[in-house]
Each structure stands twice: as C-alpha cells, then as structure tokens.
Motif scaffolding. Structure first.
Motif, PDB file in Angstrom:
ATOM      1  N   ARG A  63      -0.146   5.194  -2.036  1.00  0.00           N
ATOM      2  CA  ARG A  63      -1.595   5.079  -1.827  1.00  0.00           C
ATOM      3  C   ARG A  63      -1.955   3.636  -2.158  1.00  0.00           C
ATOM      4  NH1 ARG A  63      -0.849   9.068  -5.263  1.00  0.00           N
ATOM      5  NH2 ARG A  63      -1.439   7.712  -6.983  1.00  0.00           N
ATOM      6  N   ASN A 110      -2.979  11.605  -6.473  1.00  0.00           N
ATOM      7  CA  ASN A 110      -4.192  11.208  -7.191  1.00  0.00           C
ATOM      8  C   ASN A 110      -5.004  12.481  -7.406  1.00  0.00           C
ATOM      9  OD1 ASN A 110      -6.721  10.445  -8.030  1.00  0.00           O
ATOM     10  ND2 ASN A 110      -6.826   8.648  -6.710  1.00  0.00           N
ATOM     11  N   ASP A 121       0.827  -1.214   0.000  1.00  0.00           N
ATOM     12  CA  ASP A 121       0.000   0.000   0.000  1.00  0.00           C
ATOM     13  C   ASP A 121       0.863   1.267   0.000  1.00  0.00           C
ATOM     14  OD1 ASP A 121      -2.486  -1.146  -0.185  1.00  0.00           O
ATOM     15  OD2 ASP A 121      -3.109  -0.754   1.875  1.00  0.00           O
ATOM     16  N   GLU A 155      -7.264   3.323  -9.355  1.00  0.00           N
ATOM     17  CA  GLU A 155      -5.986   3.981  -9.645  1.00  0.00           C
ATOM     18  C   GLU A 155      -5.615   3.825 -11.125  1.00  0.00           C
ATOM     19  OE1 GLU A 155      -3.608   5.755  -8.052  1.00  0.00           O
ATOM     20  OE2 GLU A 155      -4.569   5.910  -6.098  1.00  0.00           O
ATOM     21  N   GLU A 195      -6.494  14.749  -4.490  1.00  0.00           N
ATOM     22  CA  GLU A 195      -5.357  15.438  -3.879  1.00  0.00           C
ATOM     23  C   GLU A 195      -4.881  16.595  -4.757  1.00  0.00           C
ATOM     24  OE1 GLU A 195      -3.205  11.677  -1.575  1.00  0.00           O
ATOM     25  OE2 GLU A 195      -2.814  11.969  -3.699  1.00  0.00           O
ATOM     26  N   SER A 241      -9.173   1.547   4.254  1.00  0.00           N
ATOM     27  CA  SER A 241      -9.371   2.625   3.272  1.00  0.00           C
ATOM     28  C   SER A 241     -10.404   2.186   2.242  1.00  0.00           C
ATOM     29  CB  SER A 241      -8.055   2.980   2.569  1.00  0.00           C
ATOM     30  OG  SER A 241      -7.140   3.533   3.481  1.00  0.00           O
TER      31      SER A 241
END
Lengths: 224, 81
Positions: free
Chosen positions: A56, B62, A53, A92, B66, A142
């Motif tokens: 992020r 990100n 992790d 992501e 952010e 998260s």
C-alpha cells in the motif's frame, strides 16, 4: 530555521520540497537509512512513490530507520509536514488519523486545485487567513481521504481538518472534501496537494509558500 | 508452514477497482454480476504461524480500511478478523 526533507527510494518531490523550504530557511535532505535528524527544527516527508508503493502507498516507508526517528521527533512535539506520499506515510505510521484510498475516478489525476484553509491556527497555516483559498497542484492516484464518520466529526470539532478542496475541486472522492488533516496536538500535518510546487511565479502560483512561511513563524515562536 | 492471507476492502468502503470490473463484465456479455470486491492474496512460508495475525495488523493489511483472513494451508483451520 532548519528543515529536513526525507529521501526514500522512489521519492520524487524531495528536491522541490527542499527548494521551497529553502526560501524561508535552511533545508537539507535526510537519507531514509540514516538516523541523524541533524538538528532540524521541522521535518518534511515528501511526495513520490516510496518503495514503489508496494503493498500500500506508504506502508513500507514507515518502517525505515529515519521514520523511526521522525516518529519519536513528532511524539516530542516536533513539526512534521507530509505531502502526498508523505501524507500516506504519516497515516500508515499512525501519526495522523485516517487512510488514503484509490481515487474514485480510478485515474492518476494531475491538476491545479483550490484549497480552502479551514483552520488557520495550526503551525502550518498561521500565515493564512481563515477561509483563504490557496491555488496549488495535486497529482495522485490514491488520495481519497477516508476515516470513519464519527472520527471525522470529532476531528472537525477539534480543528483537525486543516484544508479542504474548494467546491468542485475534489476530484478524488475524499470524505467531506478533506485535503489535509493534522493530529490532535497540531504538530503533524499531512495533505495530498503539493504546496512545494507552488512557490514560484514561473509555475503560476506562489500560494504554497504560505505553508512553509507558517512553519518558519511557528518554529520561531511568532504567532499570527 | 505455508500460510495464505486474504485481504479485502472493509464492507461499506468504496472499491473503485471492483466497480470497474463490475462495469466491464456486462460489456463482455456477462449479466447478473453485482458487488464485485477486489482484494489481495498473500502467501508466506513461516516458522511460527502464531505471528501471522500480528504481521497482518502491522503490515500486511491496514485494519482501518481492510479485513484480513488467515488460512493455514497445511490442513489446520484458519482465523478471520
């Protein structure tokens, strides 16, 4: 029906995902440094803590060689399921909208949740009835789903909000209690709770099997 | 060149770590503290500082959740996004 389950350094739920998928088809593990999808009909990006992790959750894993292949597979319409850390990786990677942020309760929380099936017409929920409640575990620190309000409005209108936490079960502060979303095309789905941990009566619920059964139905061209 | 990247949660996005710190400070006798936000500081040695903005967009931050700010530590002015 052949499932491929990715394995990154730090994955921890890939074997459960393989066993769960193995109940409805063949399932193999795919190492993150390889590039061969081995002719799989569907890909599962499993839970865990890929690459620790670092930075992020999911941020580093998306650049692995195998993920490049998975991104191309998804762009071609292939079925991709991301569970927990896998959901974070798919966000992501830009395959799914939104991001997963730290839980509002600031805790790693592990508990059983009820998931309401909002859209039962996706390849991942075909075997479910609309509004059906699935009992599956969730375990993450998260998992707070976030996307801008206007984007969520559009996603809701397009049926991209696939599962929500049932009233009272949203412990992580997710926007509009969202637990799982799909892309516009409907072939990529990510959720924080773990259907792969709810496939055997021994552990209390078999509701998670519905997700894997749905994928098998979709891959075999059966529409529910 | 030494470059510093500051990454912060975007305005309006709940920052649970910031809330925790904000709630802890009064317990230590520090009053009058509000709006605590916790981000990340990244320092890098780079040959081409012009690439740092793209590094931020692709990996270091990100952009959905952010904001980031790039500071060139050898004297030149930074850029913010």
């Amino acid at each position: 029906m052949k499932f491929g389950v990715l394995r990154f350094p730090g994955s921890c739920d890939e074997v459960d995902a393989q066993l769960a998928a193995g109940r409805v088809g063949e399932a193999v593990l795919l190492w993150h440094r390889d590039r061969d999808l081995q002719g799989c009909d569907a890909i599962i990006v499993p839970g865990g803590f890929s690459y620790g992790d670092y930075l992020r959750a999911g941020a580093i894993a998306r650049f692995s060689p195998m993920m490049e292949e998975v991104i191309a597979f998804a762009r071609d319409g292939g079925l991709v399921l991301g569970i927990c850390n896998g959901f974070q990786v798919l966000c992501e990677a830009g395959l799914l909208p939104g991001a997963l942020l730290q839980n509002t309760n600031r805790r790693f929380t592990s508990r059983q949740v009820r998931l309401e099936v909002v859209n039962s017409e996706t390849p991942f929920t075909l075997a479910c009835a609309p509004g059906e409640l699935l009992s599956v575990p969730a375990k993450h620190g998260s998992g707070r789903y976030y996307a801008p309000d206007d984007q969520i409005d559009a996603m809701e209108a397009a049926g991209q909000v696939v599962v929500r936490y049932a009233p009272g079960d949203c412990f992580n502060g997710s926007a509009r209690d969202i637990a799982g979303v799909c892309n516009q095309a409907g072939n990529v789905f990510g959720l924080m709770p773990h259907p792969e941990h709810a496939v055997d009566p021994l552990t209390g619920s078999t509701d998670g099997l519905r997700i894997f059964e749905s994928m098998a139905m979709a891959a075999e061209g059966v529409r529910g | 060149m030494r470059v510093r990247v500051l990454v912060r949660p975007k305005a309006g996005i709940l920052d649970p770590q910031g809330v925790a710190v904000e709630q802890a400070l009064p317990a230590l006798g520090f009053g009058g503290v509000t709006d605590v936000r916790i981000g990340r500081l990244i320092e890098l040695e780079v040959d081409d500082p012009a690439q740092v903005d793209e590094m931020c967009r692709k990996l270091l931050a990100n952009p959905l959740v952010e904001d980031y700010e790039v500071q060139l530590l050898d004297g030149a002015a930074g850029t913010a996004s």
